[in-house]
Write a protein that holds these residues in place. Structure first.
Motif, short mmCIF file in Angstrom:
data_model
loop_
_atom_site.label_atom_id
_atom_site.label_comp_id
_atom_site.label_asym_id
_atom_site.label_seq_id
_atom_site.Cartn_x
_atom_site.Cartn_y
_atom_site.Cartn_z
N TRP A 99 0.84 -1.20 0.00
CA TRP A 99 0.00 0.00 0.00
C TRP A 99 0.88 1.25 0.00
O TRP A 99 0.65 2.18 -0.78
N ALA A 100 1.89 1.28 0.86
CA ALA A 100 2.75 2.46 0.97
C ALA A 100 3.52 2.71 -0.33
O ALA A 100 3.73 3.87 -0.71
N ARG A 101 3.92 1.66 -1.02
CA ARG A 101 4.64 1.83 -2.28
C ARG A 101 3.75 2.43 -3.37
O ARG A 101 4.24 3.11 -4.26
N ARG A 102 2.46 2.15 -3.29
CA ARG A 102 1.52 2.61 -4.32
C ARG A 102 0.81 3.92 -3.99
O ARG A 102 0.27 4.56 -4.88
N VAL A 103 0.74 4.28 -2.71
CA VAL A 103 -0.09 5.42 -2.32
C VAL A 103 0.38 6.70 -3.01
O VAL A 103 1.58 6.93 -3.18
N GLN A 104 -0.58 7.50 -3.43
CA GLN A 104 -0.32 8.77 -4.09
C GLN A 104 -0.74 9.93 -3.17
O GLN A 104 -1.64 9.76 -2.33
N THR A 105 -0.15 11.08 -3.35
CA THR A 105 -0.44 12.24 -2.52
C THR A 105 -1.93 12.53 -2.46
O THR A 105 -2.46 12.82 -1.39
N VAL A 106 -2.62 12.44 -3.57
CA VAL A 106 -4.05 12.76 -3.60
C VAL A 106 -4.85 11.85 -2.68
O VAL A 106 -5.86 12.26 -2.11
N GLU A 107 -4.39 10.62 -2.46
CA GLU A 107 -5.08 9.70 -1.56
C GLU A 107 -4.89 10.07 -0.09
O GLU A 107 -5.62 9.57 0.78
N LEU A 108 -3.94 10.94 0.18
CA LEU A 108 -3.63 11.34 1.54
C LEU A 108 -4.27 12.69 1.90
O LEU A 108 -3.98 13.24 2.96
N LEU A 109 -5.11 13.18 1.02
CA LEU A 109 -5.81 14.45 1.24
C LEU A 109 -7.24 14.18 1.71
O LEU A 109 -7.74 13.07 1.61
N GLY A 110 -7.89 15.22 2.17
CA GLY A 110 -9.30 15.10 2.54
C GLY A 110 -9.49 14.41 3.87
O GLY A 110 -8.65 14.47 4.76
N GLU A 111 -10.65 13.76 3.98
CA GLU A 111 -10.97 13.09 5.23
C GLU A 111 -11.56 11.71 4.96
O GLU A 111 -12.01 11.43 3.85
N MET A 112 -11.52 10.90 5.98
CA MET A 112 -12.10 9.56 5.91
C MET A 112 -13.35 9.56 6.78
O MET A 112 -13.36 10.19 7.85
N ARG A 113 -14.36 8.83 6.32
CA ARG A 113 -15.62 8.73 7.07
C ARG A 113 -15.96 7.25 7.25
O ARG A 113 -15.84 6.48 6.32
N TRP A 114 -16.39 6.92 8.46
CA TRP A 114 -16.81 5.55 8.74
C TRP A 114 -17.61 5.54 10.03
O TRP A 114 -17.63 6.51 10.78
N TYR A 115 -18.27 4.42 10.27
CA TYR A 115 -18.93 4.20 11.54
C TYR A 115 -17.92 3.59 12.50
O TYR A 115 -17.32 2.56 12.21
N SER A 116 -17.69 4.23 13.63
CA SER A 116 -16.75 3.74 14.63
C SER A 116 -17.51 2.95 15.69
O SER A 116 -18.31 3.52 16.44
N GLY A 117 -17.23 1.65 15.72
CA GLY A 117 -17.82 0.83 16.77
C GLY A 117 -17.30 1.23 18.14
O GLY A 117 -18.03 1.18 19.13
N ALA A 118 -16.03 1.64 18.21
CA ALA A 118 -15.44 2.05 19.48
C ALA A 118 -16.12 3.31 20.04
O ALA A 118 -16.32 3.44 21.25
N MET A 119 -16.49 4.21 19.14
CA MET A 119 -17.14 5.46 19.55
C MET A 119 -18.66 5.35 19.52
O MET A 119 -19.36 6.19 20.09
N GLY A 120 -19.17 4.38 18.77
CA GLY A 120 -20.62 4.21 18.66
C GLY A 120 -21.28 5.29 17.83
O GLY A 120 -22.45 5.62 18.04
N THR A 121 -20.54 5.83 16.85
CA THR A 121 -21.08 6.92 16.03
C THR A 121 -20.32 7.00 14.71
O THR A 121 -19.24 6.43 14.56
N ASN A 122 -20.88 7.74 13.78
CA ASN A 122 -20.18 8.04 12.53
C ASN A 122 -19.12 9.09 12.83
O ASN A 122 -19.36 10.01 13.62
N VAL A 123 -17.96 8.93 12.19
CA VAL A 123 -16.87 9.89 12.38
C VAL A 123 -16.33 10.34 11.03
O VAL A 123 -16.46 9.62 10.03
N ALA A 124 -15.74 11.51 11.03
CA ALA A 124 -15.03 12.06 9.88
C ALA A 124 -13.72 12.62 10.41
O ALA A 124 -13.72 13.49 11.29
#
Length: 171
Positions: A99-124
């Protein structure tokens, strides 16, 4: 700014650390590896399993692969033996390096969104913060394992990033 070079350096560091940690763990017997040592996840093997589970969760977010089943409480039971953990760890470290060999700068921008089971909520969360957390989480828990190994009479390993060899092999 998060860069692909940072990801590559930290993926190499992760693989280097896990290779050394594996050698230290192989010098211990199963009882020593599984004894509750009062750490957050109990034993050396349970903590190693938790790190691996966390890596698999984050890699699923980064590369779109399949995440492991279960949540944080079950993370400690990912592999019942050091041999099973070692094989899974080897495959996962290769996945992280690829993954690290292939990752591009554009993939490291912005934000990630998911449901966090640890937090019990959607996060960004900003993507650079997620990547930093991914590598920091590994380092934090490997430090716990290092302390448990040395307290059990085992041999520690060099954890200093500045002394990481410039060339592999990383696996």
């Amino acid at each position: 700014m998060m860069t692909p070079d940072y990801c590559r350096m930290m993926a190499r560091y992760n693989a280097w650390q896990n290779k050394q940690m594996k050698a230290a763990l192989e010098a211990l017997d199963h009882e020593t590896l599984t004894q509750d040592r009062g750490a957050f996840f109990g034993s050396i093997l349970k903590t190693a399993n938790h790190i691996l589970w966390g890596d698999l969760i984050w890699m699923a977010k980064f590369d779109g692969g399949e995440p492991p089943s279960g949540g944080i409480p079950g993370s400690v039971d990912l592999n019942p033996t050091l041999a099973a953990w070692s094989a899974d760890r080897f495959r996962t470290d290769a996945r992280i390096l690829n993954w690290a060999r292939r990752v591009q700068t554009v993939e490291l921008l912005g934000e990630m969104r998911w449901y966090s089971g640890a937090m019990g909520t959607n996060v960004a969360v900003p993507t650079p913060q997620c990547v930093t957390h991914f590598f920091n989480h590994q380092t934090h828990h490997r430090g716990q394992i290092h302390a448990m190994v040395t307290a059990a009479g085992g041999t520690g390993w060099n954890t200093d990033l500045v002394f990481m060899p410039k060339d592999g092999p990383w696996l």
